[in-house]
Design a protein around this motif. Structure first.
Motif: not given
Length: 523
Positions: A236-240, A244-245, A460-468, A503-509
């Motif tokens: 139901s939920y995931c969180h980095f 980010s490790k 999370p860094i600059h808000g340069n994209f949005l994930l839905t 948090s580094d913006g490199q991974l999406i889960a």
């Protein structure tokens, strides 16, 4: 000597004429001159009227020619024909109609018709005919009916306004201390954020454009590099974690699990919940500066339980008691001192973990509150409810500073952008709306998915994209600004129920109803 005179017999025969030639005798009428009063008196004096009158009266009654009532009176005025009554009523109505003053403003005429429960317009009807129709209606129901409806409307408006008024009650002293602490915490962070925004603005436009193009290019190359079955039940939920490790997942089985990133090996299984876990989140300083023995995670479940976890134990460190119904989401304040929970009792709560008490029990939604997010500065909290409305709360004053009205169905996700002024909400109406805190309105509606949107996250860094993510089994990436689609993350066989960005913006889960979670990384 023969005599020339005929005989008597012959004479008789000659004088007798046939019967059909004899003219009938006409009975001459008696003509009386003068008054008959004297003869009538004589007749009455002789007593002829008594006998003849009685006999004549009897004969008339028996023949049915004379009707004698038993003293009843026939009132002509009470038995006027119905038609005459209708005509009289119509005349009276027209007279009243002529005396009624009706507004010449067509919009007012329509409003009056609506107040009386009549159609505001008929086919082919113009303003003059509509005005005449209102006058005719008022002549029937009376002008008092319109006044009464206006009074009722005013009363209902007043009651609605009174119901919608924000009310306050005195809070504990610990809440005042917490509000002052949050103000002192958030103001320096806001100054730092604004300074970074000014520095970013000084970067040449060409440099910023090239950086954005590089980012978009890398996002278009995102691929699924890891997929892992997380449990026997839906995830139901995931969180980095902040470094980010690690990745934490919450399952409907009641288990919470910690996985290594990026190789997706199971590190810990956290046992404590007995029912569906709604969310599990890392402390903002966990894996960065916080000791493993301290509280590093918080989770919530459908039975109203909220549990705190450390990284060196598989059992909860503490329970937060006070909820009696389902807790949908839990979220840490950026400071790590406070914990926010959303509940199906139409409220959300703020807990001070240093003081170990509930400092705020905030109502404001008409249905259950589903999601909560905190501003990067720590000054604001945003909540999304099952009533299709969102609210932005100032934690320093307690006021609701913005009302997010526009979604047609429940809000399942809300998130603040790192730029400090954009908010994204995801709803059951399949859309994602972007709101601007400065303008206090919705600036863009993204027709994001083909099914309800379960979560929204800004980079999370600059808000340069949005994930839905949504129940159409996909997650999508949208540009900022512009909100155009960049990439569709397809691969799940079930509904996407949760998502996060490292948090580094490199991974999406992303985690799904198909019991798996997937990691996505640019090539």
């Amino acid at each position: 000597m023969a005599s020339s005179r005929p005989s008597s017999t012959q004479a008789t025969k000659i004088s007798k004429a046939p019967d059909d030639l004899v003219a009938p005798l006409v009975k001459k009428p008696h003509i009386y001159y003068g008054s008959l009063e004297e003869k009538e008196r004589e007749r009455l004096a002789k007593g002829e009227s008594g006998i003849l009158g009685k006999e004549g009266l009897k004969a008339g009654i028996e023949a049915g020619n004379i009707n004698i009532t038993s003293g009843e009176v026939f009132e002509i005025e009470e038995h006027i024909s119905e038609r005459q009554a209708e005509v009289l009523a119509e005349f009276e109505r027209r007279k009243r109609a002529r005396q009624i003053n009706v507004s010449t403003d067509d919009s007012e005429v329509k409003a009056c018709l609506r107040a009386l429960g009549e159609p505001i317009t008929l086919f082919g009807e113009g303003p003059a005919e509509r005005r005449e129709r209102l006058r005719n209606i008022l002549s029937v129901v009376g002008t008092d009916a319109l006044k009464k409806t206006k009074k009722d409307d005013e009363k209902s408006k007043k009651s609605k306004e009174e119901y919608q008024q924000t009310w306050y009650h005195e809070g504990p002293n610990s809440l005042k201390v917490a509000r002052l602490w949050i103000a002192n915490y958030s103001l320096p962070r806001a100054m730092k954020r604004l300074e970074e925004a000014r520095l970013h603005k000084e970067i040449p436009e060409t440099t910023r454009t090239s950086q954005m193009q590089e980012l978009h290019k890398s996002l278009r190359s995102l691929n699924n590099f890891c997929s892992q079955i997380g449990d026997d039940r839906p995830i139901s939920y995931c969180h980095f974690s902040p470094n980010s490790k690690m990745l934490a997942t919450a399952c409907w089985s009641g288990l919470c699990k910690l996985w290594s990133v990026p190789d997706c090996n199971l590190l810990h299984t956290l046992r404590g919940h007995n029912t569906n876990v709604g969310a599990i989140v890392f402390h903002p300083k966990s894996t960065v500066s916080l000791d493993q023995k301290d509280v590093n995670l918080a989770s919530c479940a459908a039975d109203g339980s909220v549990k705190l976890w450390s990284l060196d134990s598989d059992e909860p460190v503490a329970d937060i008691e006070g909820h009696t119904v389902r807790v949908a989401r839990v979220m840490w304040h950026p400071s790590g001192r406070f914990l926010g929970t959303t509940c199906y009792d139409r409220s959300w709560r703020l807990w001070d973990l240093e003081a170990q008490e509930e400092i705020l029990h905030q109502e404001g939604h008409s249905m259950g509150v589903y999601d909560i997010a905190f501003h990067q500065d720590g000054s604001l909290a945003g909540t999304g409810g099952l009533d299709a409305f969102g609210r932005v709360w100032d934690l320093r004053t307690g006021r609701c500073i913005m009302f997010l009205e526009g979604h047609l169905k429940e809000i399942y996700g809300i998130h603040f952008s790192p730029n400090g002024y954009h908010i994204a909400t995801g709803s059951g109406d399949n859309t994602c709306k972007v709101w601007d805190l400065r303008q206090r309105r919705c600036v863009y509606t993204i027709p994001a998915h083909q099914n309800l949107v379960t979560g929204v996250k800004f980079e999370p860094i600059h808000g340069n994209f949005l994930l839905t993510g949504a129940y159409d089994n996909t997650a999508k990436i949208w540009t900022h600004p512009g909100w155009s689609p960049l990439k569709t993350l397809a691969g799940h066989e079930g509904k996407v129920m949760g998502l996060d960005i490292s948090s580094d913006g490199q991974l999406i889960a992303t985690c799904s109803y198909d019991r798996t979670f997937k990691l996505w990384m640019a090539e």
